[in-house]
Design an enzyme around this catalytic site. Structure first.
Site, mmCIF file in Angstrom:
data_model
loop_
_atom_site.group_PDB
_atom_site.id
_atom_site.type_symbol
_atom_site.label_atom_id
_atom_site.label_comp_id
_atom_site.label_asym_id
_atom_site.label_seq_id
_atom_site.Cartn_x
_atom_site.Cartn_y
_atom_site.Cartn_z
ATOM 1 N N HIS A 28 13.793 29.615 50.345
ATOM 2 C CA HIS A 28 13.076 29.466 49.084
ATOM 3 C C HIS A 28 11.590 29.638 49.363
ATOM 4 O O HIS A 28 11.101 29.346 50.457
ATOM 5 C CB HIS A 28 13.373 28.079 48.515
ATOM 6 N N ASP A 48 15.344 21.746 54.667
ATOM 7 C CA ASP A 48 15.188 21.749 53.211
ATOM 8 C C ASP A 48 16.548 21.403 52.607
ATOM 9 O O ASP A 48 17.462 22.224 52.605
ATOM 10 C CB ASP A 48 14.711 23.135 52.757
ATOM 11 N N GLN A 54 19.306 21.807 48.066
ATOM 12 C CA GLN A 54 20.598 22.256 47.557
ATOM 13 C C GLN A 54 21.786 21.600 48.256
ATOM 14 O O GLN A 54 22.938 21.915 47.932
ATOM 15 C CB GLN A 54 20.708 23.781 47.688
ATOM 16 N N LYS A 87 17.413 17.637 41.010
ATOM 17 C CA LYS A 87 18.593 18.461 41.289
ATOM 18 C C LYS A 87 19.837 17.605 41.550
ATOM 19 O O LYS A 87 20.919 18.150 41.766
ATOM 20 C CB LYS A 87 18.326 19.371 42.489
ATOM 21 N N CYS A 129 13.063 32.533 43.340
ATOM 22 C CA CYS A 129 12.056 32.088 44.309
ATOM 23 C C CYS A 129 12.492 32.421 45.737
ATOM 24 O O CYS A 129 12.339 31.606 46.662
ATOM 25 C CB CYS A 129 11.775 30.593 44.185
#
Length: 404
Positions: A122, A199, A202, A225, A363
């Protein structure tokens, strides 16, 4: 039993209509909807407990502080961190990565030193480092992906040099859905004495994360999220690393003593939390975690995996369908294009049928360049989605395809 209808009742927005059609919300990788328990808790705090945290001696401030710090403990349990001191509240994954990029580069890197990211990142995990490259002369390198959207770990060691100071990698690709083997990446990096930032934007909403088992040095994720409020996120950092890094911002909350000559800083995690925190949002995040825990990640993951597999099976019956990413080992994201139909046209027309999907480069423009496309249509799933909604998506795509 996974009672999908009962779950959907917790999200009133799912019962609304768009353009006279029932809303089918398949844009969960961008943000999830919020259950009533989260909204009610935040409303109740604003109505009954609203006061600035930490410094107040009055009752409301102490009560608000208790809720805020209870949320920190809830997050610690959620990712199995060792201490609450390792939990830093941020505005989201993006700020968490920027915090590490700024503070790590300032104290641990010199011009010519390298950070290694991957080709599927991302923008948050690319631009943050590029800004530091412009300021400090560091070098941003990337690990390539294979044609089926996986990382080629056989080339990882060759990309690690004596100048590599940090590896920063997405746990799950927000485009391809690829679940990266982060534990193996971390093991290899640590063998070379290199820390790793993961990261988790997700991954945290979809399956159990254990930062101690993973052994990552930093882990970032967002509340919005995972059924929590916007504007709140988390940076986990191993205590020994957070102690080494300088503050990211200056202001109230993060100081020990300020004089005209010098300032000394608060202990962890407060030295990274300048200014008034969004203490109502942290309470909302805690309630979102409680909601997830009540259903259970095992049940959530099984449900979402069934939806993902079903979606891929059904999409493959459509002429001209191109699905990006691995056929196996993916999370609840399916990105695709159909023939020569522009992704924006497909998304716009699906919207008129009440179907909310995301279109564009998501992104991740370097990844789009690798795939030789300008963008995709992305359907992403959450614990409240159903196979009937996927059937409607497939029917909608067929209808749009016939128009072209």
């Amino acid at each position: 039993m996974y009672d999908i209808q009962k779950i959907r009742q917790d999200f009133p927005i799912l019962s609304r209509e768009v353009y006279g059609k029932p809303l089918i919300y398949l844009d969960n990788a961008a943000t999830t909807q919020k259950p009533l328990s989260v909204l009610d808790a935040m409303r109740d705090e604003y109505l009954n407990v609203n006061a600035n945290v930490h410094r107040g001696v009055h009752y409301l401030s102490q009560q608000a502080t208790d809720l805020h710090e209870a949320a920190r403990e809830k997050v610690r349990q959620f990712i199995n961190a060792r201490k609450t001191e390792e939990i830093v509240f941020t505005r989201g994954t993006t700020e968490a990565i920027n915090l590490v990029a700024s503070s790590f580069c300032e104290s641990q890197m010199q011009a010519g030193d390298e950070v290694l990211v991957t080709e599927m990142e991302h923008h948050s995990n690319i631009v943050s480092w590029q800004l530091q490259a412009q300021k400090r002369g560091i070098v941003v390198r990337h690990l390539p992906i294979t044609d089926d959207g996986r990382l080629d770990l056989s080339s990882l060691t060759s990309h690690l040099t004596s100048r590599t100071k940090l590896v920063s990698v997405a746990h799950v690709s927000n485009v391809l859905g690829t679940v990266n083997p982060v534990e193996e990446i971390i093991k290899i990096a640590h063998e070379h004495g290199i820390p790793v930032l993961v990261d988790g934007a997700q991954s945290a909403p979809h399956f159990k994360v254990d930062v101690q088992t993973m052994d990552c040095d930093f882990f970032a994720f967002s509340g919005h999220k995972m059924y929590g409020p916007t504007g709140i996120g988390v940076l986990y950092g191993k205590e020994e690393w957070l102690e080494k890094l300088p503050p990211y911002q200056g202001g109230g909350e993060m100081i020990d003593k300020v004089t005209w000559e010098k300032t000394t800083f608060e202990c962890l995690p407060f030295k990274f939390e300048a200014g008034t925190p969004d203490y109502v949002a942290t309470h909302g995040l805690a309630k979102a975690i409680e909601y997830i825990d009540a259903i259970g990640f095992e049940a959530i993951q099984q449900h979402e995996q069934e939806l993902t597999c079903y979606c891929m099976e059904q999409l493959q019956t459509i002429d001209g369908m191109k699905i990006y990413g691995p056929s196996e080992g993916r999370d609840a994201v399916v990105s695709f294009n159909v023939g020569d139909i522009h992704h924006l046209d497909m998304g716009t027309l699906l919207d008129r049928l009440g179907i909310a999907v995301r279109t564009g480069h998501h992104c991740a423009q370097p990844l789009m360049d690798r795939l030789c496309i300008s963008g995709t249509v992305r359907a992403s799933f959450a614990l409240y989605n159903t196979k009937e909604e996927i059937d409607a998506l497939v029917a909608g795509i067929r209808r749009v395809s016939q128009m072209f």
